[in-house]
Design a protein around this motif. Sequence first.
Motif, PDB file in Angstrom:
ATOM      1  N   HIS E  39      -9.398 -52.856  83.616  1.00 22.68           N
ATOM      2  CA  HIS E  39      -8.527 -51.734  83.254  1.00 22.68           C
ATOM      3  C   HIS E  39      -7.107 -52.008  83.755  1.00 22.68           C
ATOM      4  O   HIS E  39      -6.126 -51.675  83.087  1.00 22.68           O
ATOM      5  CB  HIS E  39      -9.052 -50.441  83.901  1.00 22.68           C
ATOM      6  N   THR E  43      -3.784 -51.354  81.651  1.00 20.48           N
ATOM      7  CA  THR E  43      -2.894 -50.183  81.900  1.00 20.48           C
ATOM      8  C   THR E  43      -1.673 -50.607  82.715  1.00 20.48           C
ATOM      9  O   THR E  43      -0.832 -49.775  83.044  1.00 20.48           O
ATOM     10  CB  THR E  43      -3.671 -49.113  82.712  1.00 20.48           C
ATOM     11  N   THR E  50      -2.447 -46.276  77.834  1.00 17.07           N
ATOM     12  CA  THR E  50      -2.933 -45.105  78.608  1.00 17.07           C
ATOM     13  C   THR E  50      -4.402 -44.843  78.193  1.00 17.07           C
ATOM     14  O   THR E  50      -4.898 -45.433  77.230  1.00 17.07           O
ATOM     15  CB  THR E  50      -2.101 -43.838  78.259  1.00 17.07           C
ATOM     16  N   CYS E  51      -4.980 -43.908  78.931  1.00 17.23           N
ATOM     17  CA  CYS E  51      -6.422 -43.685  78.716  1.00 17.23           C
ATOM     18  C   CYS E  51      -6.701 -43.376  77.250  1.00 17.23           C
ATOM     19  O   CYS E  51      -7.585 -43.991  76.635  1.00 17.23           O
ATOM     20  CB  CYS E  51      -6.900 -42.492  79.554  1.00 17.23           C
ATOM     21  N   GLY E 135      -9.719 -46.130  86.259  1.00 18.61           N
ATOM     22  CA  GLY E 135      -8.671 -46.565  85.326  1.00 18.61           C
ATOM     23  C   GLY E 135      -7.878 -47.724  85.867  1.00 18.61           C
ATOM     24  O   GLY E 135      -7.262 -48.478  85.125  1.00 18.61           O
ATOM     25  N   LYS E 136      -7.864 -47.891  87.185  1.00 21.11           N
ATOM     26  CA  LYS E 136      -7.050 -48.997  87.766  1.00 21.11           C
ATOM     27  C   LYS E 136      -7.971 -50.122  88.192  1.00 21.11           C
ATOM     28  O   LYS E 136      -7.543 -51.041  88.908  1.00 21.11           O
ATOM     29  CB  LYS E 136      -6.286 -48.473  89.008  1.00 21.11           C
TER      30      LYS E 136
END
Lengths: 412, 727, 278, 257, 194
Positions: E39, E43, E50-51, E135-136
């Motif tokens: 991810h 990102t 973005t998500c 997400g990271k």
Amino acid sequence: MDSKFITRGLERTSLRNFSVWVLFWVVVLGFGLYGAYLCLAEGLNQTNMDNRFVFGLWIFLDLAIIAFGAGAFFTGLLLYILKRSEFTAVINSAVVIGLICYSGAVAVLAIDVGQPLRAWFTFWHPNAHSMLTEVTFCISCYLVVLAVEYMPILLKNRKLKERPSLLVFQHNLHKVIPVLAAIGVFLSFFHQGSLGGLYGVLKGRPFAFREGFGIWPSTFFLFVLSAAAIGPSFPLLTTSLVSKISRKKLVKPEVLQSLGRISGWLLLAYVLFKSVDTLVWINRTSPSLLFSPYEYYNQESFGTWILFAEIVVFGLVPALMLLTRKIREHRGWLITAGLLACAGIAVNRFVMTIQTLALPTLPFDPFLSYIPSWQEIATFIAVIAYGVLLYSFSFRYLTLFPQERDLNSLTR
Amino acid sequence: MSSALSRRNILKLAGGSALGFLLSPMPWKMLDDISIWTQNWSWIPKLRRGPVTHKYTSCTLCPNACRVNARMISETPVSLWGAPDPCVGHSYLCSVGLAGHHLAYHPSRVRNAHRFTATENGISSEQLSVEDAIAHIAKILHNIHVRPEEGEFALFDCRPHGMVSDIQQIFLSHVLGARYIVPDHHEGRFMRALMEMTEDPGQSYGLDFSRTRTLLSFGVSLFEGWGISPLVVEQFRSRREEFNIIQIDHHQSSSSIVADTHIAIKPGTEMALALGLAHVIVGERLYDPASAARAVDLKRNKPFSFMDLTRRFPPGRVASVTGIPEDVIVRTAREFASNRPATAIADDFAPAELIHSVWILNHLVGATGKNGSVVQKRPLPQPWKGAHRTPPTRLRNVPDHSLRLLMIDASAADTTVSWPDLRRKMRAENATIVLCSPYRPKRGESVDYLIPIHAPYETVRANPSGEYVATSAFQISTPLWSKSEEGCETWQILQRVVSASGAMTKEEFAQLEPEELLRLQCDAIFNSKRGTIHHPNNDETIPLGSVLSSGDFYATLMEGAAWSDDGVATSTNGRLFLMGKSTSSAQRFAESVLAFDNAGIDSNPSFPLLVVPVGEDVAARFGHVSPILSKIYQESDLKPRSRFAYLHHETARRFKLAAEQRVIIHSPHGATEAIVRCDSSVRPDTVQLSVSQLDAISPTRPRIINSYGGRVYTDQPIFVRIERARS
Amino acid sequence: MFPFVYDFRWEATSLIFLGVFFAVITTLMMMVATVTVRSVKDLRTRKIGTLRWHETFEDLPAGARSCRFAMSGFAPGRSCDNFFECGTCAVYPRFRSLEERHRPEDHESRSGHGGFGIDEKRYYHRGHTWLQEEEDGTCVIGLDDFAARLLGPNPTYQLPPAGSTLKQHQPAFTIQTGESSVRVVSPIDGEVLEAGDSTRGWLLRIRPSTQLPHARHLFRAGEARRWFQAELERLNRLVEIPGVGATLADGGTPVDSFRETRPDANWDGILGVMMLDV
Amino acid sequence: MKSIEISPSQYVMVIDADRCTGCGACMVACAIENNVAPAHPDATDRTGVTWMKVVKVSSGNNGDGKPACYLPLPCQQCAAETPCVTVCPQNAVEVDQQTGIVFQMSQRCLGCRYCMAACPYHARYFNWWDPEWPEGMEQTLNPDVAPRMRGVVEKCNFCHGRYQAARASAAEHGQASSDPVTYEPACAQACPTRAIKFGTPANNEQGVGDLVHSSSAFRLLPRLGTEPRVYYLSKHKWIRQMAQMEKETSTGEEVHG
Amino acid sequence: MNSGRLSFLAGLVGMLLIGWVFFPSLLYQKEPQPLQFSHAVHTGEAVGMTCDNCHTFTADVRSMAIPRLSNCKECHSEVLGESEAEKRLVDEFVAHDREIPWRTYSRQPDNVYFSHIQHVQIAEIECERCHGSHGKSETLTDRQINRISGYSRNIEGQIIPGLRFKAWDRMKMDDCSDCHDERGASNSCLKCHK
């Protein structure tokens, strides 16, 4: 050969006879457990219960044996709180019977419930308004109390007394028993009542619905009173049965007679309350819900005779028999009166559970009948077998009746 | 000391680990997880995820061809609902149609061919490939072809309706002496009876109740099954107040419960009532002047003429025969005749003379007139108009023991054939029955070969609308599952058998795929340049003219659209023959009416009760329906149940019987057991029994008709006596 | 059940109900906790001996617990409530002074034979043991005639080793006779010097921690005789031995061993009841 | 008899008993929509699971020309002192304040069946057998409703799957989450004669709001004080009287016990 | 006496060890992801997605928010970077157009109704609130499925006794109802169960 375990001075049958007796009941227990296993593994379709008869034989007999198990709390009340010391003769036997009835009832409830693995949900998410929550909490607590009350009797066993730690524990526990008895009475008052309240609150079932005081319907108090009335009678019956089987005099006759007398007074009070409650129900409660009481009793299998039998034949008659001295003195009549009283309570529980569900509530409902399947009967036989086994072992290795030694001359 | 040490230590160890156990998260987590586990047992199905889409198709389970809106989850149907359909107007599905998508998963579904050989301990079945099965059958057909004296080859079509039946007839025409058998009673018989009474024979008719104000129904099940009922339900649904339904039924069927008035009639005497009503209408000149003018034999009163017949049925006599009070007959006749437009209807399975007299009533009140509800309609344009085809023969007319090889097309779910009749037609010694069905044959159906075909919604099928619809319409039943495996259709099997046996000469569409055949049908419709296309997605209708090519027309039909023909300008105005055109039909009708005169039905004292047979879970027992129908037929007693005998309250009281009581039912031919149920909708002096109970007490096997209304007809009435069973 | 559960109902009925439930649970837990704490304390403070005696005393049938003054007629029907510890009994001085005033002869220690094996100079304990002072300050313990007749043929004695201490009313030694064994209660505190055997007429030689005359709970002469009579009646009621009662009336010697007269009796039970080891 | 007014933003179902033809389409549609499994071979009408159950009611002897009628019986979603909610020992069933739906959570149900004894309308069904679908048919399960397991009680939840879907699409179109959404349960959609109408008196879908107050509207066993949310309509007096337990000739005289 | 106490302690410590250490590893079954995906790279500022570029939701809650192969194919029709995982993506999946069998971390149980639309769009809750720093994340950890209850550890909680220090440690029912209480949303069963 197991005489080291039998209390000194008590005569018990030979180990061979005893093991034959135990073997027989173990076989019966096995058959019963097979029925129970089927209900658990295959599901509750093994029973003849259905969407109308949601409760069947199990709940009826559960209510009945819990009422019979009230002997423990009532004898405890008489002995430890009202200080009637003549009942020390029956207290141990009453406690063992109480433990058997309650543990048996809880075991059957575990099978009767569709998802036994989720039983702890009732404790984790209790609904205080529901009578069944109250029953669940109280019965489990009282089962613990009974188990703790059973400990001193167990630890008085001749072999176990040898170990100092057990002797000391039993001695100190014995000192605390009166407080436990008080807790037992408190808990019993509530769950016997709530078992009655289970049906009294059902406004959807006008046959069972009763008004009452505060949040408790009148069946709450009727069930407590009837359980208290049976409290003395059932130990009376069991003691006579055990003494007939073991062919020994276990308790002085006066003890049984005073048990009978107390049971008589309470039964009379119960019959009085029950009649008043029935009249109020017939003339005010049921018509106010537009259910004419006549319809409850025009079914072929449940005529008005069942109401008459419950109140008069099994209620008033045994009460009067127990109250007249001459009849009470005669051992045979005393036992019959006790049997009648217990039968009265069983009929009351039957009417409350089975007839309530049999009667139609919607105008177009048919009147339905229900016959238990063999699995249901087997499961209950397992409970009876478990009870007999536990009682036999307790009777053999523990002193349930202190007066036994004095009553029987120490001859073989 | 050491033994004491170890025993006490073990106790100490146990105590320590118990405390450790309680302090660790293990018991509490296990407690929580086990109760979650009771929610996720491996045998509880997992829900599929995916986007929700809708697909439009049409249902082929019965001739109604209802329009279906299927709710799909990633290419698999979840539930079926009715879609708007201007042609018939209703947008609902019956209880069987709602679960049509389950039929592909029916427990008795078969995927490969089977051969059944009768052995001493029952029937043994072995699987074989479809090619081998076809090869075997082709060989048999070849023998018949070579030695015709062995027996005939025939195809039994359970539902002779639509494009597939035509193709099968055309294929059969190439096989010498092959028969195309149809069931004795099938849809449209009531309408076809009209042809013999009107001037232009080739004309086909439909019913349009949109303006009808009174409906007189002689025992038709109005709210269940196919045929007339969807038309009635639509009017009942939209015009409830002004749509007056008079139901004539011997017991309170579900139709009569919902109808406005119910006339309880003694079973079997409907025809007398019809002629009685005609008598009143003619007597009081209530008939429609226009149609009276067209009616040929309204004036002549020669013997065996119409007037002579109606004179025999004055209301008084009809009242005594049918058990209906006289004033009710007169009032019904006046209401029926004055409250126009009015229509009288009868069942496809009713006796011929009843249908004939019902049409008489319709002619009298002008139902077949200009603003009546009977309308002319043009037949569906057919691509193979001129092709030679074998004419259909009724099962009744097939000589006994004449068939050597019989192919049964069971693609329709409702195989209403009664197996013993079929068996009687087969050769005694070596007869072969080939069943083309998606399901295993049911108990009692002895079959030699079973060839699997597609289940409903698994393939493309042409689906013309029912016979009774006012304007003929056409839609395609598109498959719900995208990946339908290979499988095939009955006509493809027939075509491969016929060509493999060398009988097939030339037929240009022999090798066509189902899609290509449909395209032919669409071209035929497209070239007719008539009618409109209705698409349920946005519920708007466009004329056929606006479609550019037949390819686009085919594409729109494949998306679930439906084509319906334009209405015919002129309604029927030719001459009407009340007694039927040909003297022979008039003669036959008159004799049957006179024969009725003296066939009084009287019960004898020892068997007082008349049996009213009702089909209980007929749909479930005959056709293949989704197991979910158990909600109606097994898990509720909405429909009459087979172990019960339904009595009226007074009858029960008269014979001193109580509900839920076990009784024995005696008839001159046998006895059966049942449990009493009281139902005030049952006619007082009759007992309502189910079909399965009839076998024990009736002389001959009753003719069982499969309409979901459960209507059953027996050849002659059965009388019984009921006694309490000694338990 | 607990406030941290997500759907805990903060309404009156729920709170009352759970309050009562937790109250009951805590009382129960406290009961069990106090009992365990008390037991551990008792175990640690070595009171196990006295506790065992108290337990046994309560299990004795009513007859065995009659007070000494009931036998002497001053407190008819009174059963002892102080575990035969007349030393610390509250009513003892009152009844003792009464008895001395009315029947002084019971307490002189006269030598000679008081019938039925009563030796005037011996002190008798209700556990059917006697003590006799020796000149050198030690004293000797033996089993009295009554118990000897109960034991039956050649009983075996497991005597405590020299140097072990005896506590009053706590098991001193056990006797094995036939298949049953009985624990004999020590009459007095003291330290065992030497173990004797049946041939030497005494079983234990101990150094008592209190002088015998000061041991109030022991019986002397007349009282002992009256006590023996009561024991015989009790034994008779238990077993209905013919002839034993009659012989007593005219001072005749009783049968030498009770077991022969009623071989079918439950002698293990009788032994236990008589020797205060129920 | 105090009758609390059902709040207009909660759902109400009106069933016209004169229009119901007893065809059972609603029973099948309900079972398909809510993943109710086909019956076990041994199941009977007393042990089956039919969230919507149509009953044929015969008039006995005082029928006025219409001797019988069909009554569809869903859960009546009682509004006052809901019998099943007050008696459930572990709160497995709860009245949702916003919609009025009496929602049964089969995941928390112990199967003690006390609620089935409490319900006067017999609208609750117990899974006596493990729900089983023929092989492959479980692919046609509706993803909006969780399948249940044996040993639990289940009942009509006014098609909560459709309510949640309607709530989601309303949220997507920015409708405030307080005012009621319009949706149609499976039985109403499947009924051929449109006998079942559903909606909130506030939005008055299909005229539900007025029908509730019409003279021919009645409810089952109103005197028990459960305030059911399912109203029935019928022009025939004997049907109304039968449902409300008012007898024509009142047998009011007391019967002495 | 100490030998008695010793065995008591041995039992205590032993069971604590089993309960806290071996039981969790035994309870959860590790399932590796079919393909590694970072991810962080996607990102990060280099790509800057973005998500909601990949995770799209529709109103009906049934649609899985996990991106389908078509999302990946938009950029990765052929190998872009040099990471080995991307090469495998292109060779094994994009080439044969085979959907990637991702192991969903927080798959909703069948009886739960959770509509991302109502939470993300209307209540404006950011993804980290429940999914944490996923997400990271550089790599995709194995999914751990509870052998008894069948749910993944992301839902049941990383720390066995269910203690919750960070919001995304645990996504059990209590957390949802706490958040609902904070924001005044109703906690009735019908809200979240089907």
